[in-house]
Design a protein around this motif. Sequence first.
Motif, short mmCIF file in Angstrom:
data_model
loop_
_atom_site.label_atom_id
_atom_site.label_comp_id
_atom_site.label_asym_id
_atom_site.label_seq_id
_atom_site.Cartn_x
_atom_site.Cartn_y
_atom_site.Cartn_z
N GLN A 17 -2.98 0.40 -3.95
CA GLN A 17 -2.06 -0.73 -3.81
C GLN A 17 -1.21 -0.88 -5.05
OE1 GLN A 17 -2.77 -1.76 -0.13
NE2 GLN A 17 -1.91 -3.48 -1.26
N SER A 19 -3.74 6.30 -1.00
CA SER A 19 -5.14 5.99 -1.22
C SER A 19 -5.63 6.69 -2.47
CB SER A 19 -6.00 6.42 -0.02
OG SER A 19 -5.92 7.81 0.19
N SER A 72 0.85 -1.19 0.00
CA SER A 72 0.00 0.00 0.00
C SER A 72 0.89 1.24 0.00
CB SER A 72 -0.91 0.01 1.23
OG SER A 72 -1.66 1.21 1.27
#
Length: 383
Positions: free
Chosen positions: A375, A57, A54
């Motif tokens: 991701q 976002s 990750s």
Amino acid sequence: MRSSFRLFRVALIGLAAVGLSGCGLFSQTDARFDPAPLTDYAPSLAVSARWSTSIGSGGDYGFSPELVGDTVYAATPSGAVAALDATSGALRWRVNAGPLSAGVGSDGRIVAVATQSGGVVAYDAQGQELWRAQAASAIKVPPAVGNGIVAVRTTDYRIQAFDAASGKLRWNVQRPGPALALRTSIRMLSVPNLLIAGMPNGRLMVIDAASGAVRWEASVSTSRGASDLERITDVVGAPVIAGPLLCGVSYQGRTTCFDVSQGGRPVWAQDVSSATGMNTDGQHLYLADAHDRVRALDLRDGHELWQQAALLNRHLGAPVPSGAVVAVGDYEGYVHFLSRTDGALMARLHVGGGALVSPLVPTPRGVIVQTGGGQLILVGIGG
């Protein structure tokens, strides 16, 4: 409206006062354009997620991972800018640049992203901020880094180059543009001494990286239709170079290859359009057409080698060749693997994160996927 269903998967940037709400574009339904259900087939290839990291976002069309050597650079709309080991997925560094509209561009020495306010931010290979500069308007295309410049394409159809060391504006090129343009996967290409850019008016430009002089310019396609919407013919994806050939594909247009060794002479053109672009293995071009048929074209003369219609209307990205397969992502977070020989379905993997709008990146070990959830995933092929 011709090809209006395609605009469910791409956004429009209005550069004039054009009213779209009354045309029913985003409310119409037609079962002919429904995404095809996933097809049952006998898998003939093993694929798996080798690593997943990750980095931030969110996701958007302006975000494209960049692989340089053994490092993959990536950014997310939340402001994350990161460098990862391409083999293991280990995070080498990550910084927060503030809300971003596009990224990332890198030559391995400079890493550049664009902020939501039209700023350009550059970092060194260790993630230390070098400079910030202001572009003429918003930036929705990843910066192109190389030849000592950081180049950006702004929404007012301007290409600006900033000095990679200082951030000082070096040159500026602007072309008149249409009332509407697409927000989809678009990238510029930095090659030795040159910057190559596709434009919203269906043209390719080859620009001298040092001076900003336009060395060569030609039409991939020309606008048709009565309305601004029907006349959209943006060059999409990244320009493709293979030997002396420079190729581009446009939305509501065609695929065209030019011989730059002969002054940009058109070699061939086919009436095959795309909303997301194409890639090459040096012999063939691979693209998803206006209805998401995956097609392979012979690079020499453009004749079709095969097409795969099992993924109709699944809002595919640009297919990328990797080893013996062609990989392509869809709107549900699936990566599909097709045979490079005949287009047969060989495998698929669900990576999640919603629609895969960032371009897939081929590596010797598989393909790197950036999901809509921020991701980065290496999908290994075989073994």
